[in-house]
Scaffold this motif. Structure first.
Motif, mmCIF file in Angstrom:
data_model
loop_
_atom_site.group_PDB
_atom_site.id
_atom_site.type_symbol
_atom_site.label_atom_id
_atom_site.label_comp_id
_atom_site.label_asym_id
_atom_site.label_seq_id
_atom_site.Cartn_x
_atom_site.Cartn_y
_atom_site.Cartn_z
ATOM 1 N N ASP A 124 69.516 -12.353 -22.246
ATOM 2 C CA ASP A 124 69.659 -10.587 -21.788
ATOM 3 C C ASP A 124 68.923 -10.199 -21.939
ATOM 4 O OD1 ASP A 124 71.064 -8.350 -21.644
ATOM 5 O OD2 ASP A 124 71.373 -7.707 -23.684
ATOM 6 N N GLN A 125 68.655 -9.587 -20.465
ATOM 7 C CA GLN A 125 67.624 -8.705 -20.026
ATOM 8 C C GLN A 125 67.559 -7.534 -20.210
ATOM 9 O OE1 GLN A 125 66.379 -10.218 -16.458
ATOM 10 N NE2 GLN A 125 64.802 -11.226 -17.050
ATOM 11 N N SER A 126 68.456 -6.586 -21.352
ATOM 12 C CA SER A 126 69.296 -5.438 -20.920
ATOM 13 C C SER A 126 68.905 -4.612 -21.824
ATOM 14 C CB SER A 126 71.214 -5.525 -21.501
ATOM 15 O OG SER A 126 71.440 -5.979 -20.395
ATOM 16 N N LEU A 185 69.388 -4.727 -15.880
ATOM 17 C CA LEU A 185 67.209 -4.241 -15.960
ATOM 18 C C LEU A 185 67.475 -2.812 -16.418
ATOM 19 C CD1 LEU A 185 66.668 -6.562 -13.058
ATOM 20 C CD2 LEU A 185 67.199 -7.027 -15.588
ATOM 21 N N ASP A 186 68.461 -1.897 -15.774
ATOM 22 C CA ASP A 186 67.485 -0.475 -15.521
ATOM 23 C C ASP A 186 68.464 0.389 -15.543
ATOM 24 O OD1 ASP A 186 66.107 1.564 -17.044
ATOM 25 O OD2 ASP A 186 64.831 1.720 -15.334
ATOM 26 N N THR A 212 62.666 -6.869 -8.610
ATOM 27 C CA THR A 212 61.457 -7.648 -7.723
ATOM 28 C C THR A 212 60.870 -7.952 -9.156
ATOM 29 O OG1 THR A 212 60.854 -5.850 -5.879
ATOM 30 C CG2 THR A 212 59.481 -7.586 -6.993
ATOM 31 N N SER A 213 60.334 -7.432 -10.074
ATOM 32 C CA SER A 213 59.834 -7.591 -11.735
ATOM 33 C C SER A 213 61.349 -8.868 -12.772
ATOM 34 C CB SER A 213 59.802 -6.618 -12.820
ATOM 35 O OG SER A 213 60.863 -6.171 -12.678
ATOM 36 N N ALA A 230 62.829 7.907 -3.111
ATOM 37 C CA ALA A 230 62.328 7.878 -4.408
ATOM 38 C C ALA A 230 62.438 7.299 -5.724
ATOM 39 C CB ALA A 230 60.672 8.909 -5.388
ATOM 40 N N LEU A 231 63.493 7.100 -6.420
ATOM 41 C CA LEU A 231 64.532 6.360 -7.419
ATOM 42 C C LEU A 231 64.693 5.122 -6.662
ATOM 43 C CD1 LEU A 231 65.213 6.495 -10.035
ATOM 44 C CD2 LEU A 231 67.493 7.773 -9.217
ATOM 45 N N GLN A 232 65.760 5.385 -5.557
ATOM 46 C CA GLN A 232 65.312 3.761 -4.566
ATOM 47 C C GLN A 232 64.550 3.222 -5.113
ATOM 48 O OE1 GLN A 232 68.266 3.252 -1.667
ATOM 49 N NE2 GLN A 232 66.773 2.260 -0.524
ATOM 50 N N ALA A 233 62.683 3.121 -4.767
ATOM 51 C CA ALA A 233 62.028 2.179 -4.603
ATOM 52 C C ALA A 233 61.783 2.624 -5.623
ATOM 53 C CB ALA A 233 60.606 3.287 -3.511
ATOM 54 N N GLN A 234 62.220 2.821 -6.940
ATOM 55 C CA GLN A 234 61.470 2.803 -8.183
ATOM 56 C C GLN A 234 62.341 1.322 -9.138
ATOM 57 O OE1 GLN A 234 61.731 6.007 -10.777
ATOM 58 N NE2 GLN A 234 62.535 4.843 -12.270
#
Length: 193
Positions: free
Chosen positions: A29-31, A117-118, A172-173, A162-166
């Motif tokens: 779990d990475q939540s 993840l977020d 990616t991480s 901008a949020l989409q890029a974040q």
């Protein structure tokens, strides 16, 4: 020699369906540590995904996660998608359950670990799914063949660039690069899809 054949097979299957196939284990779990499931219920619109054979080419995809418990002891998930003309193409009913502090999303007989993840619960969520690739992962567990899928979800059909890029950086991480994502068009989506 067998290892080379297996890797070649996985590569061909991965190219054919665009899911991410590789050799490895699924992450635990990475939540977020303080994840609040009760705030995650409701409708989510797909902004981006790793293309997969189930929804290849579909647009206007939504996930509706019910706060009601199902007969399977989890929460029903209804995933809908439309074709490029705006015609309803599919409806999948799945089950999202918590198991040993992990989320398990089941569609049919093959479950995916479901990692959030977020999320801020009100605007966006970044989701990574991972499961053993059947039948190899079950018959030959020493191969550790896995399949991964991912989504960027929003409470609205569009999201700020901008949020989409974040959120792409977050994926990616988590091991899914931007080149693996598709961003389905919402041009022909029906009103209130």
């Amino acid at each position: 020699m067998i290892c080379k054949i297996v890797i070649a097979f996985i590569s061909l299957v991965g190219l054919a369906s665009c899911q991410i196939y590789d050799i490895g284990t699924c992450p635990l779990d990475q939540s977020p540590a303080q994840f609040q499931m009760d705030k995650f219920y409701g409708k989510w619109y797909e902004i981006a995904r790793v293309e997969n054979g189930v929804v290849a080419g579909e647009t206007c995809v939504t996930f509706n996660i019910s706060s009601q418990t199902s007969y399977l002891s989890g929460h029903p998930v209804t995933q809908t998608g439309y074709d490029k003309t705006g015609k309803l193409e599919y409806v999948y009913i799945g089950n999202l359950e918590t198991w040993d502090d992990n989320f398990l999303l089941e569609y049919g007989e093959y479950p995916y670990g479901f990692n959030i993840l977020d999320t801020d619960y009100d605007n966006y969520a970044v989701v990574l799914g991972c499961g053993l690739f059947p039948p190899l992962g079950y018959w030959f567990p020493f191969l550790l063949v896995r399949v991964r899928v991912a989504w960027i979800l929003s409470r609205t059909p569009t999201i700020d660039h901008a949020l989409q890029a974040q959120l792409i950086k977050t994926l990616t991480s988590g091991g899914v690069g931007k080149s693996k994502l598709i961003f389905p068009s919402t041009v022909n989506c029906p009103a209130n899809y």
